[in-house]
Design a protein around this motif. Sequence first.
Motif, short mmCIF file in Angstrom:
data_model
loop_
_atom_site.label_atom_id
_atom_site.label_comp_id
_atom_site.label_asym_id
_atom_site.label_seq_id
_atom_site.Cartn_x
_atom_site.Cartn_y
_atom_site.Cartn_z
N TYR A 106 0.83 -1.21 0.00
CA TYR A 106 0.00 0.00 0.00
C TYR A 106 0.86 1.26 0.00
O TYR A 106 0.68 2.14 -0.83
N SER A 107 1.80 1.34 0.90
CA SER A 107 2.66 2.53 0.97
C SER A 107 3.88 2.40 0.07
O SER A 107 4.47 3.40 -0.31
N ARG A 108 4.28 1.18 -0.21
CA ARG A 108 5.51 0.90 -0.95
C ARG A 108 6.74 1.46 -0.22
O ARG A 108 7.76 1.75 -0.83
N PHE A 109 6.61 1.64 1.08
CA PHE A 109 7.70 2.15 1.91
C PHE A 109 8.20 1.01 2.78
O PHE A 109 7.58 0.64 3.78
N HIS A 110 9.29 0.41 2.35
CA HIS A 110 9.86 -0.75 3.04
C HIS A 110 10.78 -0.30 4.16
O HIS A 110 11.65 0.55 3.96
N VAL A 111 10.59 -0.91 5.33
CA VAL A 111 11.41 -0.59 6.50
C VAL A 111 11.91 -1.89 7.11
O VAL A 111 11.18 -2.87 7.21
N GLY A 112 13.17 -1.87 7.52
CA GLY A 112 13.75 -2.98 8.24
C GLY A 112 14.34 -2.48 9.54
O GLY A 112 14.74 -1.31 9.64
N ALA A 113 14.39 -3.32 10.54
CA ALA A 113 14.99 -2.97 11.82
C ALA A 113 15.77 -4.15 12.34
O ALA A 113 15.43 -5.31 12.06
N ALA A 114 16.82 -3.85 13.07
CA ALA A 114 17.59 -4.89 13.75
C ALA A 114 18.02 -4.34 15.09
O ALA A 114 18.35 -3.15 15.21
N SER A 116 15.81 -9.18 14.10
CA SER A 116 15.38 -8.24 13.08
C SER A 116 13.88 -8.36 12.83
O SER A 116 13.24 -9.32 13.24
N GLY A 117 13.36 -7.35 12.14
CA GLY A 117 11.95 -7.33 11.79
C GLY A 117 11.73 -6.38 10.61
O GLY A 117 12.60 -5.56 10.29
N CYS A 118 10.59 -6.50 9.97
CA CYS A 118 10.24 -5.64 8.86
C CYS A 118 8.80 -5.18 9.02
O CYS A 118 8.03 -5.77 9.78
N ASN A 119 8.45 -4.11 8.30
CA ASN A 119 7.07 -3.67 8.36
C ASN A 119 6.19 -4.64 7.57
O ASN A 119 6.60 -5.18 6.54
N VAL A 120 4.99 -4.86 8.08
CA VAL A 120 4.02 -5.74 7.46
C VAL A 120 2.71 -4.97 7.43
O VAL A 120 2.07 -4.78 8.47
N GLU A 180 -3.93 -2.26 11.34
CA GLU A 180 -3.51 -3.61 11.75
C GLU A 180 -2.11 -3.96 11.29
O GLU A 180 -1.65 -5.07 11.51
N GLY A 181 -1.40 -3.05 10.65
CA GLY A 181 -0.03 -3.30 10.22
C GLY A 181 0.92 -3.37 11.41
O GLY A 181 0.58 -3.03 12.53
N VAL A 182 2.13 -3.83 11.12
CA VAL A 182 3.16 -3.97 12.14
C VAL A 182 4.40 -3.22 11.68
O VAL A 182 4.84 -3.39 10.54
N CYS A 183 4.96 -2.42 12.54
CA CYS A 183 6.20 -1.70 12.24
C CYS A 183 7.40 -2.64 12.34
O CYS A 183 7.35 -3.65 13.07
#
Length: 144
Positions: free
Chosen positions: A24-32, A42-46, A53-56
């Motif tokens: 939807y946003s096409r804004f990909h985020v990753g975290a570690a 690590s985790g990613c936005n979903v 209901e999304g997850v950061c």
Amino acid sequence: MDDKVIATLKQKASAARSNAYAPYSRFHVGAALVTEDGQIFSGCNVENAAYPEGVCAEAGAISAMVAAGGDCKIASIMVMGKGPTPCLPCGGCRQKIREFATSRTCVLVVDEDGALLFKDDLHALLPSSFGPENLEIEVEGKSA
């Protein structure tokens, strides 16, 4: 934090970012993040069609840390977004990080190429915060 840990966090955040689900946003985020005992998660936005209901990415990394058990104290967390503007943790994620922070927890934000855009302690992002020690409860056998 040594250069090897920073390089590992960049690699893990980048790998997570590449797996983000952001139709939807096409804004990909990753975290570690790295715990005080050296474990890295690590985790990613979903995203979700029902937007709230999304997850950061940060929440995903924290969930992975908790699910693994063991030391749940964040030494540092890195967030990787896109472009020259720092992708700082949202307010909700700042509070989630705070739950597992120490007085020294560092937040790093890098762009998609790994260039450092922001580095500071969590207190700079969430001053005068509320945490477990503000409650008169027992958390996993320790008085808060």
